[in-house]
Structures are given as structure tokens and as C-alpha cells.
Write a protein that holds these residues in place. Structure first.
Motif, PDB file in Angstrom:
ATOM      1  N   THR A  55       0.839  -1.199   0.000  1.00 47.17           N
ATOM      2  CA  THR A  55       0.000   0.000   0.000  1.00 47.17           C
ATOM      3  C   THR A  55       0.876   1.251   0.000  1.00 47.17           C
ATOM      4  OG1 THR A  55      -1.679  -1.237   1.212  1.00 47.17           O
ATOM      5  CG2 THR A  55      -1.864   1.163   1.255  1.00 47.17           C
ATOM      6  N   HIS A 160       0.575  -9.923  -6.171  1.00 44.42           N
ATOM      7  CA  HIS A 160       0.388 -11.380  -6.186  1.00 44.42           C
ATOM      8  C   HIS A 160       1.505 -12.092  -6.938  1.00 44.42           C
ATOM      9  CE1 HIS A 160      -4.321 -10.784  -6.053  1.00 44.42           C
ATOM     10  NE2 HIS A 160      -3.678 -10.158  -5.085  1.00 44.42           N
ATOM     11  N   LYS A 188       0.849 -13.678   0.753  1.00 47.66           N
ATOM     12  CA  LYS A 188       1.404 -13.539  -0.599  1.00 47.66           C
ATOM     13  C   LYS A 188       2.524 -14.576  -0.825  1.00 47.66           C
ATOM     14  CE  LYS A 188      -1.536 -10.218  -1.063  1.00 47.66           C
ATOM     15  NZ  LYS A 188      -1.447  -8.776  -0.945  1.00 47.66           N
TER      16      LYS A 188
HETATM   17  C1  LIG Z   1      -2.226  -7.461  -0.785  1.00 45.03           C
HETATM   18  C2  LIG Z   1      -2.474  -6.497  -1.865  1.00 45.03           C
HETATM   19  C3  LIG Z   1      -2.165  -5.130  -1.767  1.00 45.03           C
HETATM   20  C4  LIG Z   1      -1.729  -4.496  -0.482  1.00 45.03           C
HETATM   21  O1  LIG Z   1      -0.629  -5.114   0.070  1.00 45.03           O
HETATM   22  P1  LIG Z   1      -0.135  -4.728   1.545  1.00 45.03           P
HETATM   23  O2  LIG Z   1       1.301  -5.167   1.540  1.00 45.03           O
HETATM   24  O3  LIG Z   1      -0.987  -5.505   2.489  1.00 45.03           O
HETATM   25  O4  LIG Z   1      -0.283  -3.271   1.714  1.00 45.03           O
HETATM   26  C5  LIG Z   1      -2.336  -4.330  -2.875  1.00 45.03           C
HETATM   27  N1  LIG Z   1      -2.806  -4.816  -4.030  1.00 45.03           N
HETATM   28  C6  LIG Z   1      -3.154  -6.113  -4.162  1.00 45.03           C
HETATM   29  C7  LIG Z   1      -3.655  -6.602  -5.471  1.00 45.03           C
HETATM   30  C8  LIG Z   1      -3.004  -6.986  -3.084  1.00 45.03           C
HETATM   31  O5  LIG Z   1      -3.383  -8.263  -3.201  1.00 45.03           O
END
Ligand SMILES: *Cc1c(COP(=O)(O)O)cnc(C)c1O
Length: 381
Positions: A55, A160, A188
């Protein structure tokens, strides 16, 4: 309960974190740059900026590209809300591009059609953020071609996708984009507990993202705008944030990088086993493009119209299998409805949402557990 995703932590990971705890630096030490180097080596990108989440990475990426009030940023409605929120943080407006109903990824034809309209109306986007859903690459060659034709920047939300590739180029290489972003949240592909990274091949963008990561402050003597006051002196050149990654997080991420290829191979093997187990039932799966290798973050089935997705979801959960739905379309979130988006705005995304079901997929999923998932779902189908 069999989870839909789970981290894989071994003794090397634990030792790496403990070693940092016993060292002099818990933050801003040698592990963060070492992790960044490992990401560059793996992806082929020239620069990597590690931060405390994907994020935050999306936010500093938008800021580095100059996203501000009056700008438009377009992304996919089938994603986690962070892919869209990053533009709002910068005061920009968000809009969405509909997805391909079979992949859930941004549809290049829908993008082109929307760009034509936007061009005529004089409101072309500054940045487009395609999302590699499930770790399956979007058609990046097509999106990059549109970027040069219409003149927008591209940030790949590859949250992802670490470990995957498209046309032989690793996701995160930025062959088709200005910046790519990975997430290291525990569900992830690899984890640093919380954490993210932005990669780029542009030195200026890397420097800006580095500045925004830590309050907009620089200690680089070559960059000072005023006379150096002494060894204690630093300067703030932009309004940044505290988005720094800790040394423990970087050490964990670095340790996990050693097993990235192993994780991706295990995920692909489990995916193949799922495919094979349902061939006779003609179950439709979300699969990677032909010229791509996926990290397979998610195993998503698209259930036929005739089936009640909610009933299947509940029955799987009752059987101790934590299936999931990725994602409730962002434009239907109440916050985004208040911004003016409505039902039917992105019909393919809404179709995809109504039919998708994510099955458990993670390297430590055992043969027995996978058999249970397969047998339970087969019964329900
Ligand atoms: C998990 C995710 C995020 C955010 O990731 P964080 O590291 O939790 O902030 C953003 N975009 C997608 C598509 C995600 O799956």
C-alpha cells in the motif's frame, strides 16, 4: 480449518530475524539494502525501494510520478482496495477499466475504448495501474503499447506476482512499466510479515520514492540546498512519510527469497493437480496467458451460472475448508459508491465477482488436505 493461503516459515527464517534482534540495527541498517539488491537481482530491475507495505509502495509510486489533484488514475475493479486508494491519497480521481471476464485482469480492448473516449473529452489518465490477479500477468505488451500511444505512466500492481514472468521477463522487471509493486503480506508468495517493494529502471523515480519513504529527508551531502551545517545536518526536500521497512522484516524477506523458486514451483504443481482433478467436470479456471509463467498466488475457479456460489462457499467452510472470494469489486464498495460509481458500471468485473471461488493454495498444503478440498468440491458440483 484449511486456510486459503498461509506463510511458510522455516528455521533459516527464524534465525535470520533473531540475528537482527541481536545486532546493532533494528531499522535503517544493512538488511534493507541487501533485500533490495536481492529483489533487483531476481527481477532484473535496476532499482528497488523497500517499504512497510505494498500500500505504501503504491502511494510513493504515485507521488514519484507526480500524481496530484486534477489527475486521473485508472485501475482494475477486481483488486484489493489499495490499488485504487493510492490515487485518492494523492488527491487524484480514480476510475476503473473493466476486466476480461475469464481472467479478471484489465482488458486491453476495454482500456483502448476508454482511452479513445477520454482523449476526445480531454481527460486522459496520468497513470494506469494494471493488477496481476492470481499472479497471472496482464497482457502487458498491449498495455505498454497503449501507454506510449496515449502517453500515460504504468504502475504494475504485482502484489500477487513475485516469481512470475511474462514473455520471458520477470514480473517486477519493469520492461512494460515505469514502476512495479510487490506485497510481502503473509498470504502472498513470500513474506516479510508486513512489507512491500517498488521496483523501477528510472534513477529519478527511485530517488523520489526513497525520499517519500522517509519524511522527504535526505542526508546526501551532494543534494544539500543550503550550506552544510555539520555532521548532524539533514534537509527535508518533500513532504514524505514514515514508510520504512524494519531490519527484521528485511531479514525475513531476504531469507524467504532463497526459497522463492521452490514456492512458485510448489504452487504450480498444486494448480496442475487441481486442474487434473476436475477435467471430467469441465470446471472453468482462471489461468495465466500462454506466454506467461505465474507465481500462482490464487487458485480461482469460475463456477457455472447454474450453481449457487454462496451455498458452495458455505458448504466448503462447513467442511473445514477456508475458500475465499477475490475480490468484491472496488467500485461497489460503499466508499466508492459515494464517489459516484454504481452497479453495472463494469459488467465483466461484476460477472467475475459473482462466479469466482478461491481454493486453498500455498506451498505447505499437504496431499491429504488437497484431496479433501477436491473431494468436497467435487461432491458439491
Ligand atoms: C495485498 C495487496 C495489496 C496491499 O498489500 P499490503 O502489503 O498488504 O499493503 C495491494 N494490491 C493487491 C492486489 C493486493 O493483493
Amino acid at each position: 480449518m484449511i486456510p486459503y493461503g498461509k506463510q511458510h516459515i522455516n528455521q533459516d527464517d527464524i534465525d535470520a530475524v533473531v540475528e537482527v534482534l541481536r545486532s546493532d540495527y533494528l531499522t535503517q541498517g544493512p538488511k534493507v539494502p541487501a533485500f533490495e539488491h536481492a529483489i533487483c537481482d531476481y527481477t532484473g530491475a535496476q532499482y528497488a525501494v523497500a517499504v512497510n507495505s505494498a500500500t505504501s509502495a503504491l502511494h510513493v509510486a504515485c507521488l514519484a510520478l507526480g500524481v496530484a489533484a486534477g489527475d486521473y488514475v485508472w485501475t482494475s475493479p477486481i483488486t484489493f482496495v489499495a490499488s485504487a486508494n493510492c490515487a485518492l491519497y494523492c488527491g487524484a480521481k480514480v476510475d476503473f477499466v473493466d476486466v476480461d471476464a475469464t481472467t479478471g485482469n484489465m482488458c486491453p480492448e476495454a482500456l483502448q475504448a476508454k482511452l479513445e473516449v477520454a482523449k476526445a473529452q480531454g481527460c486522459l489518465p496520468k497513470v494506469v495501474i494494471p493488477v496481476h490477479l492470481c499472479g497471472h500477468s496482464c497482457d502487458m505488451a498491449a498495455i505498454a503499447a497503449l501507454a506510449s500511444e496515449y502517453g500515460f505512466y504504468v504502475i504494475e500492481d504485482a502484489s500477487h506476482g513475485i516469481g512470475g514472468s511474462h514473455q520471458g521477463n520477470k514480473l517486477g522487471s519493469c520492461c512494460y512499466s515505469d514502476i512495479s509493486v510487490f506485497s510481502f503480506h503473509p498470504v502472498k508468495i513470500i513474506t516479510s510479515a508486513e512489507g512491500g517493494v517498488a521496483t523501477t529502471n528510472n534513477a529519478d523515480l527511485a530517488a523520489k520514492m526513497g525520499l517519500y519513504r522517509s519524511h522527504g529527508i535526505t542526508r546526501d551531502p551532494h543534494k544539500m540546498q543550503r550550506p552544510d551545517e555539520g555532521d548532524w545536518y539533514y534537509e527535508q526536500h518533500a513532504l514524505g512519510f514514515n514508510y520504512r521497512m524494519t531490519e527484521m522484516q528485511a531479514a525475513l524477506g531476504l531469507s524467504q527469497m532463497a526459497r522463492l523458486n521452490e514456492f512458485v514451483a510448489a504452487r504450480n504443481q498444486l494448480a496442475t493437480q487441481y486442474h487434473q482433478a476436475f477435467v471430467d467436470l469441465n470446471l472453468q479456471w482462471v489461468t495465466p496467458l500462454e506466454n506467461s509463467h505465474s507465481a500462482y498466488h490464487l487458485m480461482v475457479a469460475l463456477l457455472p451460472e447454474t450453481l449457487d456460489r454462496k451455498a458452495i462457499f458455505n458448504a466448503m467452510r462447513d467442511a473445514g475448508i477456508c475458500v475465499h472470494v477475490h475480490y468484491f469489486p472496488v467500485h461497489l464498495q460503499p466508499y466508492y459508491q459515494d464517489l459516484g460509481f454504481a452497479e453495472h458500471d463494469f459488467p465483466h468485473a461484476e460477472y467475475f465477482y459473482r462466479h469466482c471461488l478461491s481454493l486453498p493454495l500455498f506451498p505447505a498444503l499437504t496431499v491429504d488436505e488437497q484431496h479433501k478440498v477436491i473431494a468436497t468440491l467435487r461432491d458439491l458440483l
